[in-house]
Design a protein around this motif. Structure first.
Motif: not given
Length: 484
Positions: A315-324, A453-468
């Motif tokens: 999804a990232w490589t093809t520009g289909q992440t849901g985040y414009p 597409p709908k977002p492939v991840v929720d940015h807020g939750l993804a941020r928390d996961r990255a910080l963890s």
């Protein structure tokens, strides 16, 4: 006293006649100059970096051959290992010397190659010119390499103005009998079906002439607003667009620097020079750490718990992440072989920190799809975003793709150009279509999950996961800057 026997001039990532130290020395030697480009096998790890650059290489070699013809010479193409191809050409021409410009990304392998060529009887002469400075001469007060950009910039400033560039020679004497050349068409560097490079020709003019036209156009006007406008991808001509030309050596950094000398030392001009010096800094890092593209500069990140979701990566490589803003950048990359620098940081941050995918995956993708893929800058920039590089952004600086889009593409020009299926959305929801009411989506002709597409991840939750994950590696927590 000059040796008037033929000289082999080995072109590599210096596909120009202007300010080419090896070329000037070869001409001044007094004898015929045998100009050659060797297409080395990928197994040697020195060939073209990716498919996009193969397209550029085809056109750049065509332009170089035409430029040499105007000077009374021509470009000879050969395939194979450098040692074998150049040794054969030396025997065919009677050449007794090889002139070549230094490539710092090959510092680990070049000495062995050149030593083997020397054993065949060739005198080897190697010249500088790819950079403004020699990385090995740039040292801190304690004698070590620079690890932070700002002191590096200041040290370069103290050295004074770089050398003056040298104009191309008036003529380049050719041998009486020019050896046979392979056919560029037989190298199959251009895409066939599908022709994914169809839009490249409308945007780019590979070759030295194209590089100088880009530079002139930039110096004439856009540089006057460079610092202010360079972060806004929707603006036309806000950046120099010189990076592919630099990557192939179609223009030297000394020539670019020289073009700014007649300008008033404004913040815009200085900021542009600093970007040129960032490239220098990247090579400084690469020379000190040749594994920059494959290993963490900061080995603390060696235990980072990366994840890999094949569908999310696709999804990232093809520009289909849901985040414009992310999707616009990845689609620009595919269509133009290029991506705006601000958006490169946004898309890289999204891959690394929202999707938790190893930065090496992104570095490899950019290397294959960017026309300006550069051994030093590409690796250094990816490690900068990942937080694992020298003088890197901290890992906990996590770009919010919604806020970044709203800040740097406020009118939505960039997104509407590359993500046309959501162009009908009002600006209020253009950067976050997943928050738009159904009535607004319907009026704009957007169906989430179908037309976009709908977002492939929720940015807020993804941020928390990255910080963890970051806390797991470092043993300490950190709060991201909410402005990112």
């Amino acid at each position: 006293m000059s040796d008037r026997s033929p000289v082999l001039l080995w072109f590599r990532k210096d596909l120009r006649l202007d300010d080419n130290a090896a070329l000037m020395a070869a001409v001044q030697n007094g004898g015929p100059v045998v100009c050659v480009y060797v297409r080395e096998p990928q197994s040697e790890k020195v060939g073209p970096l990716g498919a996009a650059q193969e397209w550029w290489l085809h056109h750049s070699l065509t332009a170089l051959d035409a430029a040499l013809s105007e000077k009374g010479n021509r470009l000879i193409l050969r395939s194979g290992t450098a040692v074998e191809a150049l040794a054969i050409l030396a025997r065919e021409t009677g050449a007794r010397s090889l002139f070549v410009n230094r490539l710092y990304e090959r510092d680990e392998i070049d000495p062995a190659i050149l030593e083997q060529l020397h054993r065949t009887g060739l005198e080897i002469r190697r010249f500088k010119g790819q950079l403004l400075h020699d990385p090995k001469t740039m040292r801190t007060g304690t004698g070590g390499p620079y690890r932070v950009y700002t002191p590096f910039w200041r040290a370069l400033e103290k050295e004074g103005e770089p050398r003056e560039p040298v104009d191309a020679p008036a003529s380049i004497p050719a041998p009486a009998h020019v050896p046979a050349s392979e056919s560029l068409a037989d190298w199959d560097l251009l895409p066939q079906r599908p022709n994914w490079a169809v839009e490249f020709e409308n945007l780019w003019q590979p070759g030295e002439a194209g590089a100088h036209q880009r530079l002139k156009r930039f110096i004439d006007k856009p540089i006057e607003r460079y610092k202010r406008d360079r972060d806004f991808p929707g603006l036309e001509d806000a950046t120099s667009m010189l990076s592919p030309h630099l990557a192939f050596g179609e223009i030297s950094p000394a020539r670019i620097w020289h073009a700014t000398r007649g300008l008033t030392a404004t913040e815009d001009m200085i900021h542009f020079r600093k970007e040129l010096v960032w490239r220098e800094f990247s090579y400084h890092l690469l020379v000190e750490f040749p594994r920059l593209a494959s290993a963490n500069w900061n080995d603390r990140f060696d235990t980072f718990p990366w994840a890999f979701d094949k569908a999310q990566f696709a999804a990232w490589t093809t520009g289909q992440t849901g985040y414009p803003i992310v999707d616009a950048g990845m689609r620009q990359l595919w269509r133009h072989g290029y991506m705006h620098n601000r958006v490169r940081m946004i898309t890289a941050s999204f891959l690394i920190k929202d999707l938790m995918i190893n930065w090496r995956k992104g570095e490899a993708w950019f290397r294959d799809t960017l026309l300006d893929a550069d051994a030093a800058s590409n690796a250094a920039n990816w490690q900068w975003v990942a937080g694992s590089g020298a003088d890197a952004a901290p890992f906990f600086r996590i770009f919010n793709p919604i806020l970044q889009g709203e800040k740097f593409d406020p009118a939505g020009d960039y997104i509407r150009r590359f993500v046309p299926e959501i162009a009908g959305l009002p600006n209020r929801y253009l950067h976050k279509p997943f928050e738009a009411p159904l009535a607004v989506l319907k009026e704009a002709g957007v169906t989430l999950g179908t037309t976009y597409p709908k977002p492939v991840v929720d940015h807020g939750l993804a941020r928390d996961r990255a910080l963890s994950a970051y806390a797991h590696v470092t043993g300490r927590s950190a709060d991201p800057d909410p402005r990112d």
